[in-house]
Design an enzyme around this catalytic site. Structure first.
Site, PDB file in Angstrom:
ATOM      1  N   ARG A 138      -8.853  -0.938   3.545  1.00 48.62           N
ATOM      2  CA  ARG A 138      -7.966   0.158   3.083  1.00 48.62           C
ATOM      3  C   ARG A 138      -6.587  -0.391   2.736  1.00 48.62           C
ATOM      4  NH1 ARG A 138      -6.825   4.498   7.071  1.00 48.62           N
ATOM      5  NH2 ARG A 138      -5.422   5.093   5.395  1.00 48.62           N
ATOM      6  N   ARG A 174      -2.618  13.841  12.626  1.00 53.03           N
ATOM      7  CA  ARG A 174      -1.563  13.583  11.645  1.00 53.03           C
ATOM      8  C   ARG A 174      -1.041  14.902  11.051  1.00 53.03           C
ATOM      9  NH1 ARG A 174      -2.267   8.311   9.799  1.00 53.03           N
ATOM     10  NH2 ARG A 174      -0.184   8.375   8.924  1.00 53.03           N
ATOM     11  N   LYS A 234       0.847  -1.211   0.000  1.00 56.11           N
ATOM     12  CA  LYS A 234       0.000   0.000   0.000  1.00 56.11           C
ATOM     13  C   LYS A 234       0.868   1.241   0.000  1.00 56.11           C
ATOM     14  CE  LYS A 234      -1.882   1.630   4.020  1.00 56.11           C
ATOM     15  NZ  LYS A 234      -1.636   3.045   4.304  1.00 56.11           N
ATOM     16  N   ASN A 235       1.900   1.233   0.874  1.00 57.05           N
ATOM     17  CA  ASN A 235       2.688   2.460   1.054  1.00 57.05           C
ATOM     18  C   ASN A 235       3.763   2.643   0.000  1.00 57.05           C
ATOM     19  OD1 ASN A 235       1.023   3.117   3.128  1.00 57.05           O
ATOM     20  ND2 ASN A 235       2.375   2.333   4.717  1.00 57.05           N
ATOM     21  N   CYS A 257      -5.579   7.309   9.409  1.00 55.09           N
ATOM     22  CA  CYS A 257      -5.887   6.652  10.681  1.00 55.09           C
ATOM     23  C   CYS A 257      -5.819   7.654  11.844  1.00 55.09           C
ATOM     24  CB  CYS A 257      -4.862   5.564  10.950  1.00 55.09           C
ATOM     25  SG  CYS A 257      -4.636   4.481   9.572  1.00 55.09           S
ATOM     26  N   ASP A 302       3.936  -0.159  12.219  1.00 52.02           N
ATOM     27  CA  ASP A 302       2.756  -0.789  11.610  1.00 52.02           C
ATOM     28  C   ASP A 302       2.662  -2.265  11.959  1.00 52.02           C
ATOM     29  OD1 ASP A 302       2.919   1.133   8.506  1.00 52.02           O
ATOM     30  OD2 ASP A 302       2.310   1.648  10.528  1.00 52.02           O
TER      31      ASP A 302
HETATM   32  C1  EPZ Z   1       3.920   6.588   6.859  1.00 47.79           C
HETATM   33  O1  EPZ Z   1       3.090   7.552   7.459  1.00 47.79           O
HETATM   34  C2  EPZ Z   1       3.000   5.414   6.585  1.00 47.79           C
HETATM   35  N1  EPZ Z   1       1.918   5.856   5.709  1.00 47.79           N
HETATM   36  C3  EPZ Z   1       2.425   4.919   7.916  1.00 47.79           C
HETATM   37  O2  EPZ Z   1       1.648   3.776   7.635  1.00 47.79           O
HETATM   38  C4  EPZ Z   1       3.561   4.527   8.840  1.00 47.79           C
HETATM   39  O3  EPZ Z   1       3.013   4.134  10.084  1.00 47.79           O
HETATM   40  C5  EPZ Z   1       4.494   5.718   9.031  1.00 47.79           C
HETATM   41  O4  EPZ Z   1       4.965   6.176   7.750  1.00 47.79           O
HETATM   42  C6  EPZ Z   1       5.698   5.391   9.893  1.00 47.79           C
HETATM   43  O5  EPZ Z   1       6.367   4.283   9.362  1.00 47.79           O
HETATM   44  C7  EPZ Z   1       2.149   6.033   4.386  1.00 47.79           C
HETATM   45  O6  EPZ Z   1       3.258   5.821   3.884  1.00 47.79           O
HETATM   46  C8  EPZ Z   1       0.975   6.489   3.559  1.00 47.79           C
HETATM   47  P1  EPZ Z   1       5.566   9.791   9.406  1.00 47.79           P
HETATM   48  P2  EPZ Z   1       3.599   9.050   7.630  1.00 47.79           P
HETATM   49  O7  EPZ Z   1       5.492  11.121   8.736  1.00 47.79           O
HETATM   50  O8  EPZ Z   1       4.612   9.359   6.600  1.00 47.79           O
HETATM   51  C9  EPZ Z   1       5.066  13.030  12.685  1.00 47.79           C
HETATM   52  C10 EPZ Z   1      -0.284   2.512   7.577  1.00 47.79           C
HETATM   53  O9  EPZ Z   1      -0.952   1.909   8.411  1.00 47.79           O
HETATM   54  N2  EPZ Z   1       4.915  14.039  11.619  1.00 47.79           N
HETATM   55  O10 EPZ Z   1       6.765   8.929   9.174  1.00 47.79           O
HETATM   56  O11 EPZ Z   1       2.419   9.915   7.740  1.00 47.79           O
HETATM   57  C11 EPZ Z   1       3.903  12.033  12.728  1.00 47.79           C
HETATM   58  O12 EPZ Z   1       2.833  12.550  13.460  1.00 47.79           O
HETATM   59  C12 EPZ Z   1       0.238   3.881   7.882  1.00 47.79           C
HETATM   60  O13 EPZ Z   1       0.017   2.068   6.427  1.00 47.79           O
HETATM   61  C13 EPZ Z   1       4.863  15.385  11.988  1.00 47.79           C
HETATM   62  O14 EPZ Z   1       4.922  15.727  13.167  1.00 47.79           O
HETATM   63  O15 EPZ Z   1       4.301   8.946   9.017  1.00 47.79           O
HETATM   64  C14 EPZ Z   1       4.543  10.841  13.418  1.00 47.79           C
HETATM   65  O16 EPZ Z   1       4.503  11.025  14.815  1.00 47.79           O
HETATM   66  C15 EPZ Z   1      -0.100   4.310   9.294  1.00 47.79           C
HETATM   67  N3  EPZ Z   1       4.728  16.325  11.023  1.00 47.79           N
HETATM   68  C16 EPZ Z   1       5.996  10.916  12.956  1.00 47.79           C
HETATM   69  O17 EPZ Z   1       6.181  12.196  12.390  1.00 47.79           O
HETATM   70  C17 EPZ Z   1       4.669  15.999   9.689  1.00 47.79           C
HETATM   71  O18 EPZ Z   1       4.573  16.921   8.849  1.00 47.79           O
HETATM   72  C18 EPZ Z   1       6.346   9.918  11.869  1.00 47.79           C
HETATM   73  O19 EPZ Z   1       5.287   9.981  10.946  1.00 47.79           O
HETATM   74  C19 EPZ Z   1       4.726  14.630   9.340  1.00 47.79           C
HETATM   75  C20 EPZ Z   1       4.854  13.677  10.323  1.00 47.79           C
END
Ligand code: EPZ
Length: 421
Positions: free
Chosen positions: A401, A123, A22-23, A116, A308
């Site tokens: 999803r 998010r 998916k990702n 989510c 995940d």
């Molecule tokens: C990606 O989400 C994945 N989603 C997530 O998978 C996965 O859990 C996550 O990476 C971590 O591995 C997709 O690729 C579509 P992050 P992402 O930005 O990129 C904070 C699933 O179930 N953050 O790496 O959104 C955020 O809140 C999903 O497939 C900010 O603060 O995650 C988190 O605490 C769930 N500001 C941390 O960074 C921002 O602008 C890491 O999130 C962006 C993120």
């Protein structure tokens, strides 16, 4: 609303194939905006988030042709730079359209993305907005979490991520690939999906070095071409099925996967005592001879223990001997779902929003549950498969999803699971 009805305790065995990730799919689809040539994608997972991505792109004027798990995308006739709010706030992946749109058309309007409910404060996307400003764009929050970004001239940037973000890394990598100048990104995420995307873009004329390491250097190109991208195997689905086999104490072979992408999990499961072997694209789990023992984990950015995979792993820890501490370091709300596991009979203490302690083994009993997000959703399915009695799981859109035809594939290994509309 469709739901799953699962009767637990059935002996599981046989082979289960892993779908495309998916990702990975949710990034290559927006990457079609980086070139006016036709992009072909293979091994697409048949999941809701992919459908939502195609809806967003079609709404922008792209021509998309589908044929099973293949698709071709032509963005040469795009006629809008505004993401449809209703569509875009159904999933986090919609944010991935913004960077390529900005790079190609120097303007984009979009709503705060959905996804989510695992992160406090819905998010955040502050890193994305900081990144676009670094490229020379003006970012305006129009009203109620709707954004308007535009730029007269975009240029390369030196940007240090204050925290590691998968999608922010991918967004800036894609944007930088077709704007003038050189961009240096530091403290990047290193997920395999990022490396796969960079390798594809480089095969189409981009100049990206360092993908899969903390520092990437991107030399912007006037334009790049488009070709064929094959979505890599879903490492989270792979890990979830390995954990399911261990929790059900079953002989199951997971095929069409890449074990290299879940080495931290495999190393942990070895310490738990799970009996498995693996090759280049398969993992064989054997029902264990001796007792499994608890192993504590701490989630961490790739290549650490994937957040995940935390939810499915929690279910396994309810079935093994001893006490496990689960420390979820990435998200603030990703352990709340375990309350439902406690209702099924698990012995779980929530120490704080980021830590739980699990005492095992405990017997689980079927319950009426609601899937809160797709990874907790698959964890509840695994719990239902090993619980005594019948479990009903509502809101399975939050499973569809990310998991293609899950009930069909689980029935293929002997599970008693029905989808009830
Ligand atoms: C990606 O989400 C994945 N989603 C997530 O998978 C996965 O859990 C996550 O990476 C971590 O591995 C997709 O690729 C579509 P992050 P992402 O930005 O990129 C904070 C699933 O179930 N953050 O790496 O959104 C955020 O809140 C999903 O497939 C900010 O603060 O995650 C988190 O605490 C769930 N500001 C941390 O960074 C921002 O602008 C890491 O999130 C962006 C993120």
């Amino acid at each position: 609303m469709p739901k799953f009805i699962i009767t637990g305790g059935r002996p599981l065995s046989g082979k289960i194939a892993v779908s495309g990730a998916k990702n990975s799919a949710l990034k290559i689809i927006p990457a079609a905006l980086l070139s006016a040539e036709v992009l072909t994608i293979k091994n697409l997972p048949g999941i809701e988030d992919v459908e939502r991505s195609f809806e967003v792109l079609t709404d922008l004027g792209a021509k998309i042709e589908r044929n099973g798990n293949e698709a071709t995308i032509n963005t040469s006739g795009l006629n809008s730079t505004e993401l449809n709010a209703k569509m875009a706030n159904k999933f986090r992946g919609s944010i991935m359209f913004v960077g390529p749109m900005l790079a190609r058309f120097k303007e984009v309007k979009f709503p705060h993305p959905g996804g989510c409910v695992i992160g406090a404060g819905g998010r955040p996307i502050d890193l994305f907005l900081e990144g676009y400003r670094a490229f020379g764009a003006e970012v305006e929050e129009v009203s109620g979490k709707f954004y308007h970004i535009k730029a007269n001239k975009l240029h390369g940037a030196d940007y240090f991520f204050p925290l590691v973000s998968v999608t922010a890394t991918e967004s800036m990598m894609m944007t930088a690939s077709i704007i003038p100048g050189t961009t240096t990104l530091k403290n990047c995420a290193m997920e395999p999906e990022i490396t796969a995307l960079a390798e594809y873009l480089n095969s189409q004329g981009a100049k990206i070095s360092g993908a899969g390491t903390p520092t990437m250097i991107i030399e912007g190109q006037e334009k790049i071409s488009a070709g064929t991208f094959t979505v890599i195997p879903d490492r989270i689905e792979t890990g979830s099925f390995v954990i399911m086999a261990a929790a059900a104490n079953a002989n199951i072979e997971i095929t069409h996967c890449n074990p290299e992408h879940i080495m931290t999990l495999l190393q942990t499961l070895k310490k738990v005592g799970v009996d498995f072997s693996f090759g280049t694209d398969w993992i064989k789990v054997n029902s264990s001879k001796g007792p499994l023992t608890a192993q504590s984990i701490k989630t961490h950015e790739y290549p650490g223990f994937a957040t995940d995979l935390q939810s499915p792993y929690v279910v396994l820890m309810t079935q093994v001997q001893g006490t496990a501490l689960i420390h979820e370091t990435i998200y603030d709300r990703r352990l709340i779902w375990t309350d439902m596991l406690s209702q099924m009979g698990a012995n779980i203490t929530m120490c704080d929003p980021h830590r739980i302690v699990i005492q095992g083994p405990t017997k689980l009993y079927g319950k009426h549950l609601i899937s809160p997000d797709l990874r907790a959703g698959i964890a509840l399915v695994i719990a239902a498969l090993i619980a005594e009695g019948q479990t009903e799981i509502d809101n399975i859109y939050q499973i569809d999803r990310g998991y293609e035809k899950l009930e069909e594939r689980l029935r293929g290994i002997g599970a008693d699971i029905e989808r009830v509309e």
